[in-house]
Design an enzyme around this catalytic site. Structure first.
Site, short mmCIF file in Angstrom:
data_model
loop_
_atom_site.label_atom_id
_atom_site.label_comp_id
_atom_site.label_asym_id
_atom_site.label_seq_id
_atom_site.Cartn_x
_atom_site.Cartn_y
_atom_site.Cartn_z
N ASP A 11 -9.17 -25.53 -16.68
CA ASP A 11 -8.08 -24.95 -15.93
C ASP A 11 -6.98 -24.58 -16.94
O ASP A 11 -6.65 -25.38 -17.81
CB ASP A 11 -7.52 -25.98 -14.93
CG ASP A 11 -7.18 -25.37 -13.59
OD1 ASP A 11 -6.36 -24.45 -13.56
OD2 ASP A 11 -7.74 -25.83 -12.57
N ASP A 68 -4.70 -20.70 -13.44
CA ASP A 68 -3.84 -21.09 -12.33
C ASP A 68 -2.78 -20.01 -12.04
O ASP A 68 -2.08 -19.57 -12.95
CB ASP A 68 -3.14 -22.40 -12.73
CG ASP A 68 -2.47 -23.10 -11.58
OD1 ASP A 68 -3.19 -23.53 -10.66
OD2 ASP A 68 -1.23 -23.23 -11.61
N GLU A 108 -6.71 -17.28 -10.56
CA GLU A 108 -6.28 -17.63 -9.21
C GLU A 108 -5.12 -16.71 -8.85
O GLU A 108 -4.08 -16.72 -9.52
CB GLU A 108 -5.83 -19.10 -9.15
CG GLU A 108 -5.56 -19.54 -7.71
CD GLU A 108 -4.50 -20.63 -7.57
OE1 GLU A 108 -4.47 -21.28 -6.51
OE2 GLU A 108 -3.69 -20.82 -8.51
N HIS A 146 -9.47 -27.67 -4.35
CA HIS A 146 -8.60 -28.85 -4.24
C HIS A 146 -7.31 -28.56 -3.48
O HIS A 146 -6.50 -29.47 -3.30
CB HIS A 146 -8.27 -29.34 -5.65
CG HIS A 146 -7.49 -28.31 -6.42
ND1 HIS A 146 -8.06 -27.10 -6.82
CD2 HIS A 146 -6.20 -28.27 -6.82
CE1 HIS A 146 -7.13 -26.39 -7.44
NE2 HIS A 146 -6.00 -27.07 -7.46
N ASP A 147 -7.09 -27.31 -3.09
CA ASP A 147 -5.88 -26.96 -2.34
C ASP A 147 -6.16 -26.67 -0.88
O ASP A 147 -5.22 -26.44 -0.11
CB ASP A 147 -5.24 -25.68 -2.93
CG ASP A 147 -4.72 -25.87 -4.34
OD1 ASP A 147 -4.29 -27.00 -4.68
OD2 ASP A 147 -4.74 -24.89 -5.11
#
Ligand code: GLC
Ligand code: CA
Length: 494
Positions: free
Chosen positions: A111, A213, A270, A342-343
Protein backbone atom coordinates in the site's frame (compact mmCIF):
# COMPACT_ATOMS: atom_id res chain seq x y z
CA UNK A 1 -10.99 -13.70 -23.79
CA UNK A 2 -7.91 -12.45 -25.56
CA UNK A 3 -5.39 -10.27 -23.85
CA UNK A 4 -5.08 -6.88 -25.53
CA UNK A 5 -1.90 -6.06 -27.40
CA UNK A 6 1.01 -4.77 -25.48
CA UNK A 7 0.94 -1.85 -23.10
CA UNK A 8 3.52 0.91 -22.84
CA UNK A 9 6.47 -0.87 -21.33
CA UNK A 10 8.98 -3.02 -23.11
CA UNK A 11 9.17 -6.80 -22.85
CA UNK A 12 6.73 -9.32 -24.18
CA UNK A 13 3.10 -8.62 -23.44
CA UNK A 14 2.49 -11.84 -21.61
CA UNK A 15 5.37 -11.24 -19.24
CA UNK A 16 4.66 -7.59 -18.65
CA UNK A 17 0.92 -7.91 -18.26
CA UNK A 18 0.76 -10.59 -15.60
CA UNK A 19 -1.48 -8.28 -13.61
CA UNK A 20 -4.22 -8.82 -16.20
CA UNK A 21 -4.28 -12.55 -15.60
CA UNK A 22 -3.89 -12.45 -11.82
CA UNK A 23 -6.25 -12.68 -8.90
CA UNK A 24 -5.26 -10.44 -5.99
CA UNK A 25 -5.90 -11.24 -2.33
CA UNK A 26 -5.98 -8.34 0.12
CA UNK A 27 -4.65 -8.75 3.64
CA UNK A 28 -5.37 -6.26 6.42
CA UNK A 29 -2.43 -7.34 8.58
CA UNK A 30 -3.84 -6.15 11.89
CA UNK A 31 -6.78 -8.57 11.57
CA UNK A 32 -5.27 -11.46 9.65
CA UNK A 33 -3.27 -13.67 12.01
CA UNK A 34 -1.50 -12.96 15.30
CA UNK A 35 1.66 -15.03 15.81
CA UNK A 36 2.70 -13.90 19.29
CA UNK A 37 -0.47 -13.53 21.34
CA UNK A 38 -0.45 -9.73 21.68
CA UNK A 39 -3.83 -9.61 19.96
CA UNK A 40 -2.53 -7.85 16.84
CA UNK A 41 -2.01 -9.58 13.52
CA UNK A 42 1.57 -9.44 12.26
CA UNK A 43 3.99 -10.37 9.48
CA UNK A 44 4.99 -13.77 10.93
CA UNK A 45 1.26 -14.49 11.17
CA UNK A 46 0.93 -13.85 7.44
CA UNK A 47 3.95 -16.06 6.77
CA UNK A 48 2.25 -18.89 8.64
CA UNK A 49 -0.77 -18.73 6.30
CA UNK A 50 0.92 -18.62 2.90
CA UNK A 51 0.04 -22.20 2.13
CA UNK A 52 -3.62 -21.36 2.68
CA UNK A 53 -3.29 -18.64 0.02
CA UNK A 54 -1.56 -21.06 -2.32
CA UNK A 55 -4.39 -23.53 -1.83
CA UNK A 56 -6.91 -20.80 -2.66
CA UNK A 57 -4.90 -20.18 -5.80
CA UNK A 58 -4.40 -16.41 -5.77
CA UNK A 59 -1.41 -14.91 -7.59
CA UNK A 60 -0.82 -11.63 -5.80
CA UNK A 61 -1.15 -10.50 -2.19
CA UNK A 62 -1.79 -6.84 -1.44
CA UNK A 63 -0.89 -5.94 2.12
CA UNK A 64 -2.54 -2.93 3.71
CA UNK A 65 0.08 -0.64 5.29
CA UNK A 66 2.69 -2.15 7.58
CA UNK A 67 4.92 0.92 7.84
CA UNK A 68 5.77 2.57 11.16
CA UNK A 69 2.66 4.34 12.37
CA UNK A 70 1.04 5.68 15.53
CA UNK A 71 -2.11 3.90 14.27
CA UNK A 72 -4.58 6.72 14.43
CA UNK A 73 -6.01 5.15 11.25
CA UNK A 74 -4.49 1.67 11.59
CA UNK A 75 -1.37 2.31 9.54
CA UNK A 76 -2.86 4.70 6.98
CA UNK A 77 -1.02 7.38 8.96
CA UNK A 78 2.66 6.71 8.34
CA UNK A 79 5.42 8.14 10.49
CA UNK A 80 8.33 6.39 8.72
CA UNK A 81 8.06 5.03 5.19
CA UNK A 82 11.18 2.91 5.54
CA UNK A 83 10.39 1.14 8.82
CA UNK A 84 8.08 -1.70 9.76
CA UNK A 85 5.33 -1.06 12.30
CA UNK A 86 6.68 -2.29 15.65
CA UNK A 87 3.56 -4.37 16.36
CA UNK A 88 3.85 -6.14 12.99
CA UNK A 89 7.49 -7.26 13.25
CA UNK A 90 10.87 -6.25 11.88
CA UNK A 91 12.46 -5.61 8.50
CA UNK A 92 13.94 -9.11 8.77
CA UNK A 93 10.40 -10.48 9.11
CA UNK A 94 9.42 -8.53 6.02
CA UNK A 95 12.37 -9.79 3.99
CA UNK A 96 11.57 -13.34 5.04
CA UNK A 97 7.92 -12.92 4.08
CA UNK A 98 8.77 -11.49 0.67
CA UNK A 99 11.22 -14.31 -0.04
CA UNK A 100 8.74 -16.95 1.13
CA UNK A 101 6.03 -15.48 -1.07
CA UNK A 102 8.28 -15.37 -4.10
CA UNK A 103 9.38 -18.94 -3.42
CA UNK A 104 5.71 -19.95 -3.69
CA UNK A 105 5.11 -17.95 -6.86
CA UNK A 106 3.11 -15.29 -5.02
CA UNK A 107 3.70 -11.61 -5.71
CA UNK A 108 3.57 -8.92 -3.01
CA UNK A 109 1.91 -5.56 -3.58
CA UNK A 110 2.28 -2.82 -0.97
CA UNK A 111 0.00 0.00 0.00
CA UNK A 112 1.39 3.41 -0.91
CA UNK A 113 -0.12 6.14 1.25
CA UNK A 114 1.23 9.45 0.00
CA UNK A 115 -1.69 11.84 -0.13
CA UNK A 116 -0.87 12.36 3.52
CA UNK A 117 1.48 11.07 6.20
CA UNK A 118 1.29 11.05 9.99
CA UNK A 119 1.65 14.20 12.06
CA UNK A 120 4.36 12.19 13.82
CA UNK A 121 6.41 11.88 10.62
CA UNK A 122 9.70 13.76 10.88
CA UNK A 123 8.67 15.97 7.95
CA UNK A 124 5.69 17.28 9.87
CA UNK A 125 7.58 17.59 13.13
CA UNK A 126 10.12 19.77 11.30
CA UNK A 127 7.40 21.69 9.47
CA UNK A 128 5.90 22.71 12.80
CA UNK A 129 9.14 24.19 14.10
CA UNK A 130 8.76 27.47 12.22
CA UNK A 131 7.23 29.03 9.15
CA UNK A 132 10.61 29.13 7.44
CA UNK A 133 11.61 25.56 8.20
CA UNK A 134 12.62 23.83 4.94
CA UNK A 135 9.92 21.18 5.55
CA UNK A 136 7.14 23.75 6.00
CA UNK A 137 6.25 23.55 2.30
CA UNK A 138 5.87 19.76 2.49
CA UNK A 139 2.35 20.43 3.81
CA UNK A 140 -0.56 22.70 2.93
CA UNK A 141 -0.67 25.70 5.26
CA UNK A 142 -3.05 28.62 5.16
CA UNK A 143 -3.54 31.63 7.41
CA UNK A 144 -6.82 31.83 9.36
CA UNK A 145 -9.91 33.30 7.69
CA UNK A 146 -10.89 36.88 8.54
CA UNK A 147 -12.89 35.63 11.54
CA UNK A 148 -9.88 33.70 12.82
CA UNK A 149 -11.44 30.34 11.90
CA UNK A 150 -10.34 27.76 9.32
CA UNK A 151 -9.56 29.05 5.81
CA UNK A 152 -12.51 27.16 4.29
CA UNK A 153 -15.63 25.32 5.45
CA UNK A 154 -14.31 21.98 4.18
CA UNK A 155 -15.26 18.86 6.10
CA UNK A 156 -12.71 16.11 6.73
CA UNK A 157 -13.58 12.57 5.65
CA UNK A 158 -13.45 11.57 9.31
CA UNK A 159 -15.76 14.40 10.54
CA UNK A 160 -15.05 17.94 11.69
CA UNK A 161 -13.08 20.62 9.87
CA UNK A 162 -10.47 19.59 7.29
CA UNK A 163 -8.21 22.28 8.76
CA UNK A 164 -6.38 22.16 12.07
CA UNK A 165 -4.81 25.20 13.71
CA UNK A 166 -1.17 24.89 14.64
CA UNK A 167 -1.16 27.45 17.40
CA UNK A 168 2.58 28.15 17.78
CA UNK A 169 2.89 29.24 14.13
CA UNK A 170 -0.64 30.62 13.81
CA UNK A 171 -1.58 28.79 10.61
CA UNK A 172 -3.92 25.99 9.66
CA UNK A 173 -2.84 22.79 7.87
CA UNK A 174 -5.09 20.77 5.60
CA UNK A 175 -6.03 17.21 6.53
CA UNK A 176 -8.51 15.50 4.23
CA UNK A 177 -8.80 12.67 6.77
CA UNK A 178 -8.01 12.85 10.50
CA UNK A 179 -6.03 15.71 12.01
CA UNK A 180 -3.22 13.22 12.55
CA UNK A 181 -3.03 12.77 8.74
CA UNK A 182 -1.74 16.07 7.31
CA UNK A 183 -1.99 16.25 3.49
CA UNK A 184 1.31 16.37 1.63
CA UNK A 185 1.88 19.35 -0.65
CA UNK A 186 2.35 17.70 -4.06
CA UNK A 187 2.92 20.98 -5.91
CA UNK A 188 6.27 21.07 -4.08
CA UNK A 189 8.72 19.13 -6.31
CA UNK A 190 10.68 18.06 -3.20
CA UNK A 191 7.65 16.14 -1.95
CA UNK A 192 7.39 14.32 -5.25
CA UNK A 193 11.09 13.45 -5.18
CA UNK A 194 10.74 12.08 -1.65
CA UNK A 195 7.79 9.92 -2.70
CA UNK A 196 9.58 8.60 -5.77
CA UNK A 197 12.61 7.72 -3.64
CA UNK A 198 10.62 5.80 -1.06
CA UNK A 199 8.86 3.93 -3.84
CA UNK A 200 12.23 2.91 -5.29
CA UNK A 201 13.37 1.81 -1.82
CA UNK A 202 10.65 -0.85 -1.72
CA UNK A 203 10.73 -1.74 -5.40
CA UNK A 204 14.47 -2.32 -5.17
CA UNK A 205 13.77 -4.77 -2.37
CA UNK A 206 11.70 -6.70 -4.89
CA UNK A 207 8.10 -5.81 -4.12
CA UNK A 208 5.78 -6.31 -7.06
CA UNK A 209 3.70 -3.17 -7.07
CA UNK A 210 1.59 -0.63 -5.25
CA UNK A 211 -2.01 -0.06 -4.35
CA UNK A 212 -2.08 3.71 -4.15
CA UNK A 213 -4.24 5.10 -1.38
CA UNK A 214 -6.63 7.89 -2.49
CA UNK A 215 -4.15 8.73 -5.22
CA UNK A 216 -6.56 10.98 -7.12
CA UNK A 217 -6.55 13.36 -4.15
CA UNK A 218 -2.95 14.55 -4.61
CA UNK A 219 -3.95 17.54 -6.77
CA UNK A 220 -6.40 19.93 -5.12
CA UNK A 221 -8.49 22.64 -6.77
CA UNK A 222 -6.39 25.80 -6.51
CA UNK A 223 -7.68 28.90 -4.74
CA UNK A 224 -9.27 27.22 -1.71
CA UNK A 225 -12.93 27.80 -2.70
CA UNK A 226 -15.74 27.60 -0.14
CA UNK A 227 -17.94 24.51 -0.33
CA UNK A 228 -21.66 24.87 -0.94
CA UNK A 229 -23.75 24.55 2.22
CA UNK A 230 -25.77 21.34 1.90
CA UNK A 231 -26.17 20.20 5.49
CA UNK A 232 -26.42 21.48 9.04
CA UNK A 233 -23.27 22.40 10.92
CA UNK A 234 -20.25 24.46 9.91
CA UNK A 235 -18.41 21.83 7.82
CA UNK A 236 -19.49 20.90 4.32
CA UNK A 237 -18.59 18.10 1.91
CA UNK A 238 -15.74 19.23 -0.32
CA UNK A 239 -14.87 16.16 -2.38
CA UNK A 240 -15.16 18.04 -5.64
CA UNK A 241 -12.24 20.26 -4.61
CA UNK A 242 -10.06 17.41 -3.45
CA UNK A 243 -10.36 14.70 -6.10
CA UNK A 244 -9.24 14.71 -9.76
CA UNK A 245 -7.54 18.10 -9.52
CA UNK A 246 -5.93 19.83 -12.50
CA UNK A 247 -2.41 18.44 -11.98
CA UNK A 248 -3.35 14.82 -11.20
CA UNK A 249 -2.35 13.34 -14.54
CA UNK A 250 0.82 15.41 -14.61
CA UNK A 251 1.92 14.06 -11.20
CA UNK A 252 1.04 10.49 -12.11
CA UNK A 253 2.79 10.85 -15.47
CA UNK A 254 5.90 12.02 -13.66
CA UNK A 255 5.62 9.08 -11.27
CA UNK A 256 5.34 6.71 -14.20
CA UNK A 257 8.35 8.24 -15.96
CA UNK A 258 10.51 8.45 -12.85
CA UNK A 259 9.59 5.18 -11.16
CA UNK A 260 6.86 2.89 -12.45
CA UNK A 261 8.15 2.43 -16.00
CA UNK A 262 11.45 1.10 -14.65
CA UNK A 263 9.90 -1.90 -12.93
CA UNK A 264 7.68 -4.84 -13.91
CA UNK A 265 4.91 -4.19 -11.42
CA UNK A 266 1.19 -3.98 -10.72
CA UNK A 267 -0.26 -0.56 -9.98
CA UNK A 268 -3.78 0.11 -8.81
CA UNK A 269 -4.99 3.52 -7.73
CA UNK A 270 -7.71 3.97 -5.16
CA UNK A 271 -9.82 6.71 -6.72
CA UNK A 272 -13.08 7.87 -5.13
CA UNK A 273 -15.29 10.13 -7.22
CA UNK A 274 -14.36 8.92 -10.69
CA UNK A 275 -16.37 7.91 -13.76
CA UNK A 276 -15.23 5.74 -16.68
CA UNK A 277 -13.64 8.69 -18.53
CA UNK A 278 -11.35 9.27 -15.57
CA UNK A 279 -10.82 5.52 -15.57
CA UNK A 280 -9.63 5.59 -19.17
CA UNK A 281 -7.39 8.60 -18.60
CA UNK A 282 -5.66 6.84 -15.73
CA UNK A 283 -5.45 3.31 -17.14
CA UNK A 284 -5.29 3.77 -20.92
CA UNK A 285 -3.15 0.98 -22.37
CA UNK A 286 -1.00 3.45 -24.28
CA UNK A 287 -0.47 6.43 -22.02
CA UNK A 288 -2.37 5.80 -18.80
CA UNK A 289 -0.06 6.11 -15.80
CA UNK A 290 -1.61 3.19 -13.85
CA UNK A 291 -2.63 -0.37 -14.65
CA UNK A 292 -6.04 -0.06 -13.03
CA UNK A 293 -8.05 1.85 -10.46
CA UNK A 294 -10.61 1.13 -7.76
CA UNK A 295 -13.70 3.10 -8.72
CA UNK A 296 -16.42 3.64 -6.10
CA UNK A 297 -19.66 4.08 -8.01
CA UNK A 298 -20.95 0.61 -7.15
CA UNK A 299 -20.05 1.19 -3.50
CA UNK A 300 -22.32 4.23 -3.37
CA UNK A 301 -25.57 2.49 -4.36
CA UNK A 302 -26.78 2.09 -0.77
CA UNK A 303 -26.00 5.53 0.62
CA UNK A 304 -27.49 8.91 -0.18
CA UNK A 305 -25.31 12.00 0.24
CA UNK A 306 -23.28 10.29 2.94
CA UNK A 307 -22.47 6.61 3.31
CA UNK A 308 -24.14 6.68 6.74
CA UNK A 309 -27.44 7.77 5.24
CA UNK A 310 -28.37 4.21 4.33
CA UNK A 311 -30.88 3.58 1.54
CA UNK A 312 -31.94 0.19 0.16
CA UNK A 313 -29.52 -1.33 -2.31
CA UNK A 314 -30.70 -0.67 -5.87
CA UNK A 315 -29.87 -3.74 -7.96
CA UNK A 316 -30.71 -2.16 -11.30
CA UNK A 317 -28.48 0.81 -10.59
CA UNK A 318 -25.74 -1.57 -9.48
CA UNK A 319 -25.94 -3.52 -12.74
CA UNK A 320 -25.92 -0.34 -14.79
CA UNK A 321 -22.77 0.83 -13.05
CA UNK A 322 -20.95 -2.47 -13.52
CA UNK A 323 -21.93 -2.53 -17.19
CA UNK A 324 -20.88 1.07 -17.74
CA UNK A 325 -17.39 0.29 -16.42
CA UNK A 326 -17.09 -2.93 -18.40
CA UNK A 327 -18.12 -1.24 -21.65
CA UNK A 328 -16.34 2.01 -20.88
CA UNK A 329 -12.90 0.52 -20.35
CA UNK A 330 -13.12 -2.38 -22.82
CA UNK A 331 -10.19 -2.35 -25.22
CA UNK A 332 -8.81 0.86 -23.72
CA UNK A 333 -8.10 0.67 -20.01
CA UNK A 334 -8.39 -2.09 -17.47
CA UNK A 335 -10.87 -2.69 -14.64
CA UNK A 336 -10.24 -3.83 -11.12
CA UNK A 337 -13.10 -5.97 -9.83
CA UNK A 338 -13.99 -5.77 -6.16
CA UNK A 339 -16.93 -5.97 -3.79
CA UNK A 340 -14.97 -5.89 -0.55
CA UNK A 341 -12.02 -4.33 1.16
CA UNK A 342 -11.02 -3.05 4.61
CA UNK A 343 -13.25 0.03 4.22
CA UNK A 344 -16.44 -1.68 3.07
CA UNK A 345 -19.04 -3.83 4.78
CA UNK A 346 -19.01 -7.54 4.03
CA UNK A 347 -20.60 -8.12 0.59
CA UNK A 348 -22.62 -11.16 1.62
CA UNK A 349 -24.38 -9.03 4.25
CA UNK A 350 -24.61 -5.99 2.03
CA UNK A 351 -25.62 -7.37 -1.35
CA UNK A 352 -26.64 -10.91 -0.49
CA UNK A 353 -28.15 -12.72 2.45
CA UNK A 354 -26.06 -13.56 5.49
CA UNK A 355 -28.63 -15.89 7.05
CA UNK A 356 -30.22 -18.85 5.36
CA UNK A 357 -28.69 -18.12 1.94
CA UNK A 358 -25.27 -17.03 3.12
CA UNK A 359 -23.30 -19.62 1.20
CA UNK A 360 -25.39 -19.44 -1.93
CA UNK A 361 -25.36 -15.68 -2.10
CA UNK A 362 -21.62 -15.52 -1.40
CA UNK A 363 -21.07 -17.88 -4.35
CA UNK A 364 -23.45 -15.88 -6.54
CA UNK A 365 -21.62 -12.63 -5.82
CA UNK A 366 -18.27 -14.25 -6.52
CA UNK A 367 -19.55 -15.62 -9.85
CA UNK A 368 -20.88 -12.20 -10.84
CA UNK A 369 -17.56 -10.54 -10.12
CA UNK A 370 -15.08 -13.09 -11.40
CA UNK A 371 -16.83 -13.51 -14.73
CA UNK A 372 -16.21 -9.91 -15.70
CA UNK A 373 -13.22 -8.51 -17.53
CA UNK A 374 -10.62 -7.09 -15.21
CA UNK A 375 -8.47 -8.16 -12.29
CA UNK A 376 -10.48 -9.62 -9.38
CA UNK A 377 -9.65 -8.76 -5.77
CA UNK A 378 -10.59 -11.01 -2.87
CA UNK A 379 -10.59 -9.41 0.57
CA UNK A 380 -9.55 -11.61 3.51
CA UNK A 381 -12.50 -13.62 4.77
CA UNK A 382 -14.59 -12.97 1.67
CA UNK A 383 -13.60 -16.44 0.50
CA UNK A 384 -15.16 -17.78 3.71
CA UNK A 385 -18.35 -15.78 3.31
CA UNK A 386 -17.58 -13.80 6.48
CA UNK A 387 -20.40 -11.47 7.50
CA UNK A 388 -20.96 -8.07 9.09
CA UNK A 389 -20.85 -7.89 12.87
CA UNK A 390 -23.20 -6.30 15.42
CA UNK A 391 -21.47 -5.29 18.62
CA UNK A 392 -23.94 -4.25 21.33
CA UNK A 393 -22.14 -1.04 22.23
CA UNK A 394 -20.19 1.62 20.35
CA UNK A 395 -17.38 0.94 22.83
CA UNK A 396 -16.58 -2.31 21.05
CA UNK A 397 -15.82 -0.42 17.82
CA UNK A 398 -12.30 0.69 16.97
CA UNK A 399 -12.45 2.55 13.66
CA UNK A 400 -11.94 6.31 14.02
CA UNK A 401 -14.29 7.07 11.14
CA UNK A 402 -17.07 5.21 12.96
CA UNK A 403 -16.24 6.64 16.38
CA UNK A 404 -15.98 10.24 15.14
CA UNK A 405 -19.23 9.94 13.21
CA UNK A 406 -21.01 8.50 16.25
CA UNK A 407 -19.67 11.23 18.56
CA UNK A 408 -20.75 13.96 16.17
CA UNK A 409 -24.15 12.47 15.35
CA UNK A 410 -25.09 11.74 18.96
CA UNK A 411 -23.08 14.45 20.74
CA UNK A 412 -23.36 17.42 18.40
CA UNK A 413 -26.55 16.74 16.50
CA UNK A 414 -28.43 14.90 19.26
CA UNK A 415 -29.42 11.94 17.08
CA UNK A 416 -30.92 8.84 18.63
CA UNK A 417 -28.04 6.47 19.47
CA UNK A 418 -30.09 3.50 18.31
CA UNK A 419 -30.57 4.99 14.87
CA UNK A 420 -26.89 5.77 14.65
CA UNK A 421 -25.99 2.21 15.70
CA UNK A 422 -28.22 0.82 12.99
CA UNK A 423 -26.14 2.71 10.38
CA UNK A 424 -22.96 1.45 12.07
CA UNK A 425 -24.19 -2.14 11.75
CA UNK A 426 -24.65 -1.70 8.04
CA UNK A 427 -21.74 0.54 7.10
CA UNK A 428 -18.94 0.62 9.70
CA UNK A 429 -15.52 -0.27 8.37
CA UNK A 430 -15.11 -2.50 11.41
CA UNK A 431 -17.46 -4.97 9.71
CA UNK A 432 -14.48 -5.83 7.54
CA UNK A 433 -11.89 -5.62 10.30
CA UNK A 434 -12.98 -8.26 12.77
CA UNK A 435 -10.34 -11.01 12.93
CA UNK A 436 -10.16 -13.59 10.18
CA UNK A 437 -11.99 -16.68 11.40
CA UNK A 438 -9.53 -19.55 11.14
CA UNK A 439 -10.99 -22.13 13.50
CA UNK A 440 -13.85 -22.72 15.96
CA UNK A 441 -11.50 -22.03 18.87
CA UNK A 442 -11.54 -18.85 20.98
CA UNK A 443 -11.44 -15.64 18.89
CA UNK A 444 -11.67 -17.77 15.78
CA UNK A 445 -8.11 -18.94 16.28
CA UNK A 446 -6.84 -15.48 15.31
CA UNK A 447 -4.92 -14.98 18.55
CA UNK A 448 -4.13 -16.78 21.79
CA UNK A 449 -4.42 -13.43 23.58
CA UNK A 450 -7.09 -10.72 23.56
CA UNK A 451 -7.77 -9.45 20.05
CA UNK A 452 -7.53 -5.68 19.42
CA UNK A 453 -11.10 -5.92 18.12
CA UNK A 454 -13.48 -8.70 19.08
CA UNK A 455 -14.12 -11.57 16.68
CA UNK A 456 -17.51 -11.99 15.10
CA UNK A 457 -19.19 -14.60 17.35
CA UNK A 458 -20.21 -16.58 14.28
CA UNK A 459 -16.62 -17.87 14.03
CA UNK A 460 -17.91 -21.01 15.72
CA UNK A 461 -19.55 -22.04 12.46
CA UNK A 462 -17.96 -19.78 9.83
CA UNK A 463 -14.25 -20.49 9.78
CA UNK A 464 -11.45 -21.60 7.48
CA UNK A 465 -11.00 -25.00 9.12
CA UNK A 466 -14.62 -25.93 8.46
CA UNK A 467 -14.60 -24.39 4.97
CA UNK A 468 -11.44 -26.08 3.73
CA UNK A 469 -12.78 -29.44 4.95
CA UNK A 470 -16.07 -29.04 3.07
CA UNK A 471 -15.78 -29.46 -0.71
CA UNK A 472 -19.02 -27.54 -1.19
CA UNK A 473 -17.94 -24.48 0.83
CA UNK A 474 -17.64 -20.88 -0.28
CA UNK A 475 -13.86 -21.33 0.01
CA UNK A 476 -13.74 -24.17 -2.49
CA UNK A 477 -16.10 -22.31 -4.78
CA UNK A 478 -13.63 -19.39 -4.86
CA UNK A 479 -10.79 -21.84 -5.38
CA UNK A 480 -12.53 -23.34 -8.40
CA UNK A 481 -13.43 -19.92 -9.84
CA UNK A 482 -9.82 -18.81 -9.54
CA UNK A 483 -8.59 -22.05 -11.09
CA UNK A 484 -11.01 -21.59 -13.97
CA UNK A 485 -9.60 -18.13 -14.70
CA UNK A 486 -6.09 -19.47 -14.58
CA UNK A 487 -6.95 -22.21 -17.03
CA UNK A 488 -8.39 -19.66 -19.47
CA UNK A 489 -5.88 -16.88 -18.98
CA UNK A 490 -2.53 -18.12 -17.81
CA UNK A 491 -0.30 -18.91 -20.73
CA UNK A 492 2.19 -20.56 -18.40
CA UNK A 493 0.76 -22.52 -15.49
CA UNK A 494 2.50 -21.97 -12.19
C1 GLC B 1 -8.20 5.07 2.01
C2 GLC B 1 -8.00 3.83 2.84
C3 GLC B 1 -8.67 4.04 4.17
C4 GLC B 1 -7.99 5.19 4.84
C5 GLC B 1 -8.00 6.44 3.98
C6 GLC B 1 -7.01 7.45 4.48
O1 GLC B 1 -9.53 5.28 1.70
O2 GLC B 1 -8.45 2.71 2.16
O3 GLC B 1 -8.61 2.89 4.97
O4 GLC B 1 -8.63 5.46 6.06
O5 GLC B 1 -7.63 6.17 2.65
O6 GLC B 1 -5.71 6.97 4.30
CA1 CA C 1 1.03 -10.00 17.11
Amino acid sequence: MTVAPTAPSSGTPTERQWWKTSVVYQIYPRSFCDSNGDGIGDLPGILSKLDYLVELGVDVVWLSPFYQSPNDDNGYDISDYRKIMTEFGTMADFDELLAAMHARGLKLVMDLVVNHCSDEHQWFVEACRSKDNPYREYFMWQPPAANGGPPTNWEAAFSGSAWELHEPTGEYYLHSFSKKQPDLNWPNPKVRTEVFELMRFWLDKGVDGFRMDVINMISKTPGWPQAKVVKPGPWQPCWQFIVNGPRLLEYLGEMRREVLSHYDILTVGETPGVNPSHGIAMTDAVDGPLNMIFQFEHMDVDGRGSKWNVVPFDLVKFKQIMTRWQDGLAGRGWNSLYLANHDQPRPVSRFGNDGEYRERSAKMLATMLHFQQGTPYVYQGEELGMTNVRFASIDAYRDLETLNMYAEAVGTFGKDPEDVMSAVYVKSRDNARTPVQWTAEAHGGFTTGTPWIAANPNYRTINAAAATADPDSVFHYYRRLIALRRLRLHPHPR
